[in-house]
Design an enzyme around this catalytic site. Structure first.
Site, PDB file in Angstrom:
ATOM      1  N   CYS A  67      -2.333   8.971   2.957  1.00  0.00           N
ATOM      2  CA  CYS A  67      -1.996   8.480   1.611  1.00  0.00           C
ATOM      3  C   CYS A  67      -3.081   8.787   0.603  1.00  0.00           C
ATOM      4  O   CYS A  67      -2.804   8.996  -0.571  1.00  0.00           O
ATOM      5  CB  CYS A  67      -1.731   6.983   1.663  1.00  0.00           C
ATOM      6  SG  CYS A  67      -3.117   6.051   2.332  1.00  0.00           S
ATOM      7  N   GLU A 117       0.887  -1.172   0.000  1.00  0.00           N
ATOM      8  CA  GLU A 117       0.000   0.000   0.000  1.00  0.00           C
ATOM      9  C   GLU A 117       0.918   1.214   0.000  1.00  0.00           C
ATOM     10  O   GLU A 117       1.538   1.518   1.008  1.00  0.00           O
ATOM     11  CB  GLU A 117      -0.893  -0.008   1.247  1.00  0.00           C
ATOM     12  CG  GLU A 117      -1.691  -1.291   1.450  1.00  0.00           C
ATOM     13  CD  GLU A 117      -2.829  -1.447   0.468  1.00  0.00           C
ATOM     14  OE1 GLU A 117      -3.131  -0.483  -0.255  1.00  0.00           O
ATOM     15  OE2 GLU A 117      -3.402  -2.545   0.394  1.00  0.00           O
TER      16      GLU A 117
HETATM   17  P1  NAD Z   1       8.601   4.620   4.441  1.00  0.00           P
HETATM   18  O1  NAD Z   1       8.546   3.778   3.230  1.00  0.00           O
HETATM   19  O2  NAD Z   1       9.784   5.463   4.674  1.00  0.00           O
HETATM   20  O3  NAD Z   1       8.461   3.707   5.747  1.00  0.00           O
HETATM   21  C1  NAD Z   1       7.394   2.799   5.936  1.00  0.00           C
HETATM   22  C2  NAD Z   1       7.844   1.685   6.877  1.00  0.00           C
HETATM   23  O4  NAD Z   1       8.874   0.939   6.236  1.00  0.00           O
HETATM   24  C3  NAD Z   1       8.454   2.179   8.178  1.00  0.00           C
HETATM   25  O5  NAD Z   1       8.104   1.307   9.228  1.00  0.00           O
HETATM   26  C4  NAD Z   1       9.948   2.107   7.906  1.00  0.00           C
HETATM   27  O6  NAD Z   1      10.725   1.998   9.054  1.00  0.00           O
HETATM   28  C5  NAD Z   1      10.025   0.855   7.065  1.00  0.00           C
HETATM   29  N1  NAD Z   1      11.211   0.756   6.201  1.00  0.00           N
HETATM   30  C6  NAD Z   1      12.081   1.718   5.836  1.00  0.00           C
HETATM   31  N2  NAD Z   1      13.023   1.211   5.022  1.00  0.00           N
HETATM   32  C7  NAD Z   1      12.746  -0.089   4.859  1.00  0.00           C
HETATM   33  C8  NAD Z   1      13.331  -1.132   4.100  1.00  0.00           C
HETATM   34  N3  NAD Z   1      14.430  -0.941   3.358  1.00  0.00           N
HETATM   35  N4  NAD Z   1      12.768  -2.357   4.141  1.00  0.00           N
HETATM   36  C9  NAD Z   1      11.644  -2.570   4.858  1.00  0.00           C
HETATM   37  N5  NAD Z   1      11.043  -1.628   5.603  1.00  0.00           N
HETATM   38  C10 NAD Z   1      11.577  -0.389   5.604  1.00  0.00           C
HETATM   39  O7  NAD Z   1       7.277   5.491   4.417  1.00  0.00           O
HETATM   40  P2  NAD Z   1       6.832   6.630   5.451  1.00  0.00           P
HETATM   41  O8  NAD Z   1       7.488   7.899   5.088  1.00  0.00           O
HETATM   42  O9  NAD Z   1       6.959   6.143   6.839  1.00  0.00           O
HETATM   43  O10 NAD Z   1       5.271   6.705   5.144  1.00  0.00           O
HETATM   44  C11 NAD Z   1       4.740   7.625   4.270  1.00  0.00           C
HETATM   45  C12 NAD Z   1       4.446   6.982   2.935  1.00  0.00           C
HETATM   46  O11 NAD Z   1       3.523   5.906   3.129  1.00  0.00           O
HETATM   47  C13 NAD Z   1       3.788   7.927   1.958  1.00  0.00           C
HETATM   48  O12 NAD Z   1       4.333   7.755   0.683  1.00  0.00           O
HETATM   49  C14 NAD Z   1       2.328   7.463   1.967  1.00  0.00           C
HETATM   50  O13 NAD Z   1       1.617   7.790   0.794  1.00  0.00           O
HETATM   51  C15 NAD Z   1       2.473   6.005   2.184  1.00  0.00           C
HETATM   52  N6  NAD Z   1       1.236   5.434   2.751  1.00  0.00           N
HETATM   53  C16 NAD Z   1       0.446   4.648   1.961  1.00  0.00           C
HETATM   54  C17 NAD Z   1      -0.743   4.135   2.451  1.00  0.00           C
HETATM   55  C18 NAD Z   1      -1.654   3.290   1.586  1.00  0.00           C
HETATM   56  O14 NAD Z   1      -2.569   2.672   2.116  1.00  0.00           O
HETATM   57  N7  NAD Z   1      -1.457   3.244   0.282  1.00  0.00           N
HETATM   58  C19 NAD Z   1      -1.124   4.425   3.767  1.00  0.00           C
HETATM   59  C20 NAD Z   1      -0.282   5.215   4.539  1.00  0.00           C
HETATM   60  C21 NAD Z   1       0.900   5.721   4.026  1.00  0.00           C
END
Ligand code: NAD
Length: 543
Positions: free
Chosen positions: A314, A280
């Site tokens: 999001c 997502e």
């Molecule tokens: P992010 O991708 O930086 O982090 C998300 C999660 O992944 C965190 O727990 C982070 O610690 C972890 N992570 C970071 N690097 C990783 C790796 N290499 N491998 C595995 N996990 C890792 O995103 P963010 O900045 O925390 O969240 C915001 C983003 O999430 C925005 O782009 C938003 O649109 C998206 N989002 C999407 C939805 C949806 O339902 N489509 C919902 C909420 C947020």
């Protein structure tokens, strides 16, 4: 950081700007005392010498919590514990597992104030927006609590040979789900997405974002109180690029919510292990206002669409596409509502918008707006940080005159910033809405519902809301929600939201005769009988 916020207060806005909401009497420190942090931190799977990681309360910039950091070895332990607990859990009847979700629903509604405080303390969002998470999670708990049995029960399917073959499609749990969640909706995206995994018979190893781990740990505690075996939900925390891959490394299936960039990495790691993943991801969502829209309703809807959780949602709208004939009138009404939004960080209802979560979000928001303005865009409302309210506050901002060369045009800001574009025909609006690689959510406003649904059908997004911002589609929990294109793979909610956590297994039982030459038929005669049989089945309209 202090330089950034100080500079970001543009001198051309002296004194004016969004009003401050009345502050609540309670402080973050009082709402999240060290005793609560210690109790919740005990739920983290982290062994050995504690290596602490600190979080900050976005509303004030003060230290919020010290939490034990998990290591990759701890992740392995978490999977072992989860795997052991999963076997007994999967053996329970679905209705017994579902009962825990229904009890959780009641407990959550009763004790919502506890988690509203935590969500506000960890994210800085307004209480109303924190409540949206309670709403979404309660809806998911009720839906899957009631409907899981129907989704998961064995389904009789047509067998290879009518009468002679009895076929059943069964759903088996995947095992242990690796569940990686972001900070922006810490209750909904930790427990809300885990509920269908649990009721389907799985265990979960969850890596919430460290910034919002207390909320996930609180939800875990409550779900255990509701009847979930404690080892079934393991929480590990630590740096994303270290702990995230460790989770993917052991998981039987990965459920990831976060940015498109990280999602690609997670997808590649899952693919290398041949385990499935639902992703997502981000969006650059558009709202289309047709010429016949109720402009007051659309303006009020746009405020919710663009500024809920300060745009760190999001499915929030970052592009407003408005029919040229009504664009100025719409903009006037929308801007008036936007300028009137009360900003604040009290731990009470009353603020219309809260803070951004971190300096990183403030920097991206500031950069997108400042670069656009420098390149010729106009600020219609907002356009500046509000350090007088807290370190990461930024005013809800409307830009006009944005052009494709500006980052804010197509890149996700994930802040309270929306750009307005004008169109002349439905074709133009649809093409513009579909013009980014993303495809998460969209919204269409019109008095003609049939036309609204016709335009919706042409939008390449996983959810479309007609005459609502995002809550209509997201809250329709029996229907799938997720992204097309760069916005992801797979869906939460509905049948897809639970079946992704299962393996389909077909059990077919053959009776009386084999599917092979028998009863004295040679190969050629068998082929002739079967050929005739297939023709009869088609003539009788049997599959
Ligand atoms: P992010 O991708 O930086 O982090 C998300 C999660 O992944 C965190 O727990 C982070 O610690 C972890 N992570 C970071 N690097 C990783 C790796 N290499 N491998 C595995 N996990 C890792 O995103 P963010 O900045 O925390 O969240 C915001 C983003 O999430 C925005 O782009 C938003 O649109 C998206 N989002 C999407 C939805 C949806 O339902 N489509 C919902 C909420 C947020």
């Amino acid at each position: 950081m202090s330089d950034l916020t100080a500079d970001a207060v543009a001198p051309e806005h002296p004194g004016a700007g969004n009003p401050a909401a009345p502050g609540g009497a309670r402080t973050v420190a009082a709402a999240v005392p060290p005793s609560l942090v210690a109790r919740l931190a005990a739920g983290v799977t982290a062994t050995g010498e504690p290596d602490l990681v600190e979080t900050v309360a976005p509303l004030t910039g003060e230290r919020l919590a010290s939490l034990p950091r998990s290591t990759p070895a701890d992740v392995e332990v978490a999977f072992q514990l989860a795997r052991r607990a999963q076997t007994a859990w999967a053996a329970l009847p679905v209705r017994r597992r579902a009962a825990a979700l229904l009890r959780f629903h009641d407990l959550l509604l009763k004790r919502q104030d506890e988690v509203l405080d935590l969500v506000q303390a960890e994210t800085g969002k307004a209480r109303l927006h924190a409540f949206e998470e309670v709403l979404a999670v309660a809806m998911a708990a009720r839906h899957y609590g009631r409907a899981a049995h129907g989704y998961l029960r064995d389904k009789r399917r047509g067998g290879a040979l009518p009468v002679l073959t009895h076929a059943v499609e069964a759903r088996r749990p995947k095992g242990v789900i690796g569940h990686i969640s972001p900070w922006n909706y810490p209750l909904e995206l930790s427990v809300g997405d885990a509920l269908p995994a649990f009721v389907a018979g799985n265990a979960v190893v969850n890596k919430p974002d460290t910034q919002t781990a207390l909320t996930a740990l609180w939800a875990r505690e409550l779900l255990v109180e509701a009847g979930l075996p404690a080892d079934l939900w393991q929480v590990v925390i630590g740096d994303g690029p270290v702990i995230g891959p460790a989770v993917v490394e052991h998981a039987d299936y990965v459920s990831f919510t976060g940015s498109t960039r990280t999602g690609r990495d997670v997808a590649q790691r899952a693919a290398a292990r041949l385990v499935g993943a639902s992703l997502e991801l981000g969006g650059k969502n558009a709202m289309v206002v047709l010429a016949d829209a109720d402009l007051d309703a659309a303006a009020a809807g746009a405020v919710r669409a663009c500024f809920s959780s300060a745009g760190q949602l999001c499915i929030s709208i970052e592009r407003l596409l408005v029919h040229r004939s009504v664009a100025d009138e719409f903009l006037e009404r929308f801007a008036a509502r936007t300028r009137a939004l009360r900003l604040g960080g009290g731990l009470a209802y009353g603020a219309d918008m809260g803070s951004l979560v971190s300096v990183r979000q403030l920097e991206t928001t500031t950069r997108h707006v400042d670069e656009a303005v420098k390149a010729g865009a106009t600020v219609v409302a907002g356009g500046r940080a509000r350090p007088d309210l807290g370190p990461f506050f930024y005013e809800p901002t409307i830009l006009d005159g944005v052009t494709p060369d500006m980052a804010v045009c197509a890149e996700e800001t994930f802040g309270p910033v929306v750009s307005l574009y004008r169109f002349d025909t439905d074709e133009e609006a649809v093409a513009a809405a579909n013009s980014t690689p993303y495809g998460l959510n969209s919204s269409v406003w019109t008095r003609d519902l049939r036309r609204g649904r016709a335009v919706a059908a042409r939008l390449r997004t996983g959810t479309v809301n007609v005459n609502e911002a995002y809550a209509a589609a997201y809250g329709s929990i029996g229907s799938p929600m997720g992204g097309m294109g760069d916005s992801g793979l797979g869906r939460r909610h509905g049948a897809e939201g639970i079946l992704r956590f299962t393996e389909a297994q077909t059990v077919a039982t053959q009776r009386l005769m084999p599917i092979a030459p028998s009863f004295g038929l040679d190969d050629k005669q068998f082929a002739a009988v079967m050929t005739g049989g297939l023709r009869v089945l088609k003539a009788l309209r049997l599959r």
